[in-house]
Write an enzyme that holds these catalytic residues in place. Sequence first.
Site, PDB file in Angstrom:
ATOM      1  N   HIS A 278     -10.188 -12.008 -17.965  1.00 43.70           N
ATOM      2  CA  HIS A 278     -10.967 -12.377 -19.143  1.00 43.70           C
ATOM      3  C   HIS A 278     -10.118 -13.081 -20.194  1.00 43.70           C
ATOM      4  O   HIS A 278     -10.659 -13.700 -21.102  1.00 43.70           O
ATOM      5  CB  HIS A 278     -11.665 -11.146 -19.736  1.00 43.70           C
TER       6      HIS A 278
ATOM      7  N   SER B  11     -12.762  -9.378 -11.849  1.00 41.80           N
ATOM      8  CA  SER B  11     -13.086  -8.006 -11.485  1.00 41.80           C
ATOM      9  C   SER B  11     -11.746  -7.300 -11.561  1.00 41.80           C
ATOM     10  O   SER B  11     -10.836  -7.566 -10.767  1.00 41.80           O
ATOM     11  CB  SER B  11     -13.679  -7.946 -10.087  1.00 41.80           C
TER      12      SER B  11
ATOM     13  N   HIS C  65     -13.127  -6.794 -29.305  1.00 46.17           N
ATOM     14  CA  HIS C  65     -12.998  -7.185 -27.900  1.00 46.17           C
ATOM     15  C   HIS C  65     -14.088  -8.184 -27.537  1.00 46.17           C
ATOM     16  O   HIS C  65     -15.264  -7.950 -27.793  1.00 46.17           O
ATOM     17  CB  HIS C  65     -13.097  -5.957 -26.992  1.00 46.17           C
TER      18      HIS C  65
ATOM     19  N   GLU D 237      16.316   3.857   5.770  1.00 44.68           N
ATOM     20  CA  GLU D 237      17.177   4.945   6.247  1.00 44.68           C
ATOM     21  C   GLU D 237      17.805   5.684   5.072  1.00 44.68           C
ATOM     22  O   GLU D 237      18.120   6.869   5.174  1.00 44.68           O
ATOM     23  CB  GLU D 237      18.255   4.407   7.186  1.00 44.68           C
TER      24      GLU D 237
ATOM     25  N   GLN E 292     -17.781   7.833   9.871  1.00 48.40           N
ATOM     26  CA  GLN E 292     -16.923   6.871  10.573  1.00 48.40           C
ATOM     27  C   GLN E 292     -17.724   5.717  11.204  1.00 48.40           C
ATOM     28  O   GLN E 292     -17.149   4.863  11.866  1.00 48.40           O
ATOM     29  CB  GLN E 292     -16.128   7.569  11.689  1.00 48.40           C
TER      30      GLN E 292
ATOM     31  N   ARG F 167     -16.625   0.426  20.053  1.00 47.89           N
ATOM     32  CA  ARG F 167     -15.723   1.400  20.651  1.00 47.89           C
ATOM     33  C   ARG F 167     -15.874   1.494  22.171  1.00 47.89           C
ATOM     34  O   ARG F 167     -14.882   1.460  22.888  1.00 47.89           O
ATOM     35  CB  ARG F 167     -15.961   2.777  20.020  1.00 47.89           C
TER      36      ARG F 167
END
Lengths: 656, 656
Positions: free
Chosen positions: A91, A138, A275, A386, A464, A510
């Site tokens: 904005h 957004s 604002h 590591e 799912q 699937r």
Amino acid sequence: MCPSVVDGEKEQELKDLANKLRIHSIRATNASNSGVFEIPLSERWRSVSRHPTSCCSAAEILSVLFFHEMRYNAENPRDLYSDRFVLSKGHAAPVLYAAWVEAGLIPEKELLNLRKIDSDLEGHPTPRLSIADVATGSLGQGLSCAAGMAYTGKYFDKADYRVFCVIGDGESSEGSIWEALHFAGLYHLDNLVAIFDVNRLAQSQAAPLGHNIDIYRQRVESFGWNAICVDGHDVTALCRSFQLARTVKHKPTAIIAKTFKGRGIPDVEDAENWHGKALGSIAENALFEISKRIKNVTKHKLSINPPKSDGTLSAIDFSKIHLCDPPKYNIGDKVATRFAYGTALVKLGHSCDRVIALDGDVKNSTFSDKFRNAFPDRFIECYIAEQNMVRLAIVTRGNVQFFFKVGVAIGCATRGRTVPFCSTFATFFTRAYDQLRMGAISDANIKCCGSHAGISIGEDGPSQMGLEDIAMFRTLPGSTVLYPSDAVSCERAVELVARQPGICFIRTSRPNTPVIYDNNETFSIGKSKIIRKSDEDEVLIVAAGVTLFEAIKAADELKDKGVKVAIIDIFSIKPIDSEMLIEEANRVGGRVVTVEDHYAEGGIGEAVAAVLSDFGTVQVKRLAVNALPRSGPPDALMDMFGISARCIVEAVERLL
Amino acid sequence: MCPSVVDGEKEQELKDLANKLRIHSIRATNASNSGVFEIPLSERWRSVSRHPTSCCSAAEILSVLFFHEMRYNAENPRDLYSDRFVLSKGHAAPVLYAAWVEAGLIPEKELLNLRKIDSDLEGHPTPRLSIADVATGSLGQGLSCAAGMAYTGKYFDKADYRVFCVIGDGESSEGSIWEALHFAGLYHLDNLVAIFDVNRLAQSQAAPLGHNIDIYRQRVESFGWNAICVDGHDVTALCRSFQLARTVKHKPTAIIAKTFKGRGIPDVEDAENWHGKALGSIAENALFEISKRIKNVTKHKLSINPPKSDGTLSAIDFSKIHLCDPPKYNIGDKVATRFAYGTALVKLGHSCDRVIALDGDVKNSTFSDKFRNAFPDRFIECYIAEQNMVRLAIVTRGNVQFFFKVGVAIGCATRGRTVPFCSTFATFFTRAYDQLRMGAISDANIKCCGSHAGISIGEDGPSQMGLEDIAMFRTLPGSTVLYPSDAVSCERAVELVARQPGICFIRTSRPNTPVIYDNNETFSIGKSKIIRKSDEDEVLIVAAGVTLFEAIKAADELKDKGVKVAIIDIFSIKPIDSEMLIEEANRVGGRVVTVEDHYAEGGIGEAVAAVLSDFGTVQVKRLAVNALPRSGPPDALMDMFGISARCIVEAVERLL
């Protein structure tokens, strides 16, 4: 502390530039003010969101970035070697436009066309302008994109360009910001700098953490970042902070800038209820006061740092992406399309080293792990450090991180650096819907593969099951939606989308399903396949995926009963093969059954009904927003995008 | 440190119970193993996700919670006074089911029906079972729901019940977890305890932070929580941690439990590649080893802590919610529907003190601020803590926090405690699509209002335009979608959805539009209004919102040209008024124009075409998943939900 990195003259120039950015922002937002006085005062503040105050808090940040820190080609903002800039707080677009005015790219007078329908200076930045790689507006999405750009710079381009992202304090409540911080920390993206513009005030009152910048520091440090707190209106301090950021290796840097909203505007600075409001009648005084602080009122003297080019980067020839090996199956083999997806992805990878893959830690399920095994450097998922024996990895289950990964993928694809393939369970793309929507506005070139579509996944249950993915991807303007039913068509679908611009979605299943096409069958976007046809067909069945095989079973059963039916494997759901559907529907006497492993709303059935309802005795002409829209006055937009009275009249007249 | 809070005997009982939960989890996941051996070994690990190892890491946590810490009514899990429990890591469902077996609610033998189509013990918990208030399984959402429950307990119910949420370490990478942490910290939800089950291993390798629980501690502390690190397999230490959590006021507590995946299973504990796998042939030895550690092999002796009831809570009579004042407009007044939304919300608030509102800091735009002004205690947004002069508020701009707020709303609505109205710009609901999808599976009773629909918002540009909201909300099973065109119908829409169960969506518009209905006009869900009709109509126009007024203009223009058209204000998009649409379409000779400020895909046009294509000469019968699905074998599910060969045969036969 470091010594000051700018001399007094430069310091003054940067201060002057900041104030010039303020002046441009105030002028632009005031000029776009037409119409504001028709709106009741009580709602004016928001419905005409203009945001000069959000621009003013970031003025020094942009001044220092654009005229001291960043290296870029001001004549060609999409230069491959240039530093990238993402305005996550979209904005505040006017201050970004103002910076490019001072950089010489945008003519100053164009600023007065802000938000007009014939100007590309939209209310929020979009890639209609070459200065924006991604659309923002957004909130909370910019840092994901910036992280994708930084990852690409560091690991794929292996180039010197750096990435800067300005984030509002309000949007830092967004979870996607924290996912991006987590990601960038784990990947040691030391070419990434996030600047938090902590101006204390959100839309109508204070942001959650106010000016408590130490909490920001604690949070970003705990996410693996180097943090620098700074007075965001002190150009010298900002220069020093950026210099420090350059020296920190193996960690991204967050600059937590304490700023004031409306900085420099008398009676408005740090005040509530400003604002998104243009200054209106008080603009004149504000411009006068700000101008007084400018020493060099003419053209500024600072030169822009050119990008460091080593000649290694070049445009990528995406037309060369192809399956290096054709599909190799036998008709009747039982192969899950998700398996064929993985196979095809590896073949694409061999043909072009800019094909990359991202997964939400279901790589063993989506079969993108085949790609990871073949090209570990081009698979964005895990990282093992590591040091301290802490195993760091972006591997988590299911949809984890995924909606954010779409943001990373969008960032990776900017300036044509890669073709990212994102895979996860189809239903988990819902987590990324807002990112996908903004991706469409960003003209993003990303490829999504959703596996485990529908109820045919079985026992895992509804959480799912992808049952709305077709509807969701169909709504994205310019998107392509393919639903291959066997391994051969799936491999070709993967090849087709790699070469198709924009957001493309492939839906895989699937269960194992039989191969029904020859290896040399050709497929096209926008074309279906008729797989059963006879002169005596009485009904047409349209199906895809697991239901195609149900349709075949049904056809056999009906044949035994003396009823012949035609079957279309729809394959390309968007664009849809209207020609074949209409021809075949008419040929069988107008009796059509669609069947899909998806909810009814927005799925194959509605898409087919919509096409066919253009031609029945009941004719339905559907007027809807017919392209990606843009900024402009409502009436003009409604006419431009086909839903005004004029368009309705035309539609009615065409029907008669 | 506190002294041990359990004696030796109780400690042993809790250890025994943890091991009994392990045994149940292993047995249940193994019993549901049918079919596993048909699947190639390489993909078996995931496609049959069973998760005994994810259960074993949480066994002591659930043992201590259910048999020492929590207060609940084991015979009536939805008792209003009972503590709430949310298993955010929904894939560990078997250990939750096992706890309720030990609590006496679920018969032990039922565990062997896990994931079967005739059992409610689904792969992931859903409110088909009274033990789950919300469905989980799309990771990272549980804590938002738990925070909503805790907020409701503390601020609306003002009751003693507490809320416990078990979170996986993998899912803690999700941004929504961090939004929930942020929210709970700001609201001082000291009745909320989050338990991080840090078992180190995600799906296929280590989670990002491994066993580095100190990083978790730093992160959650920086988000305003009290953090306690603990050995998650030490029941005494867990008891002590929960006791500590009870004493901490003004802050929620996070218990960071270091655990091991597959704890107690020889050769599997802390080993990679065991995520989501049933134990198969090694189960027998595992059960033997775990059983050896149980001292009291018979029924456990611990009694469950009953809930503290003070008799103040009662079921809420939602049927009494109504507009305390009827709409008061004059025909022709120009009023934005978003304004009428705010007006109506206040009227509902007067009729029932359990109507609450949530907003994404666009309350001045959606006009939910009217509700906040009337009922500040029932508006979930800001919180001001005077301490340290830090102004804390969940107020941020646009979509910020929003997708998470849907999670909070779902939590607030559980056990019928409130009717939450969530408002934001229509397009920002895309951020919450996955939460809405899970909300539908959770049977959530939440009301959403999306303002600023479509291109008619004007200059703010595409990132702020809701152009896919109808498509999105239509896909949610059981949802209601209303699109009022004037202030009168909007007020009635707000009243209608308050009394309609499930997820309801009202679409409002930014511009002012004329009032067209009398104040005493009645509206119903599933019913449209015909607003222009004559005997000579040649075409039917179907519209809503701003396009309805375009249609009226078009009709006037056409009338001047000698063409009469009928106009339907669709009002109820889902359920759709098939009867009126078919009747009117036929009456005008089958010529229909739809017009909407929304993309074509999944919008009004497709919904209308779908209805009408059932009846033209081109008939389209659309088979799709026709209800919220559930766990079960793919074939059975496809038949149950209407997309199997049998269903296709029937559809074809009906067409002939």
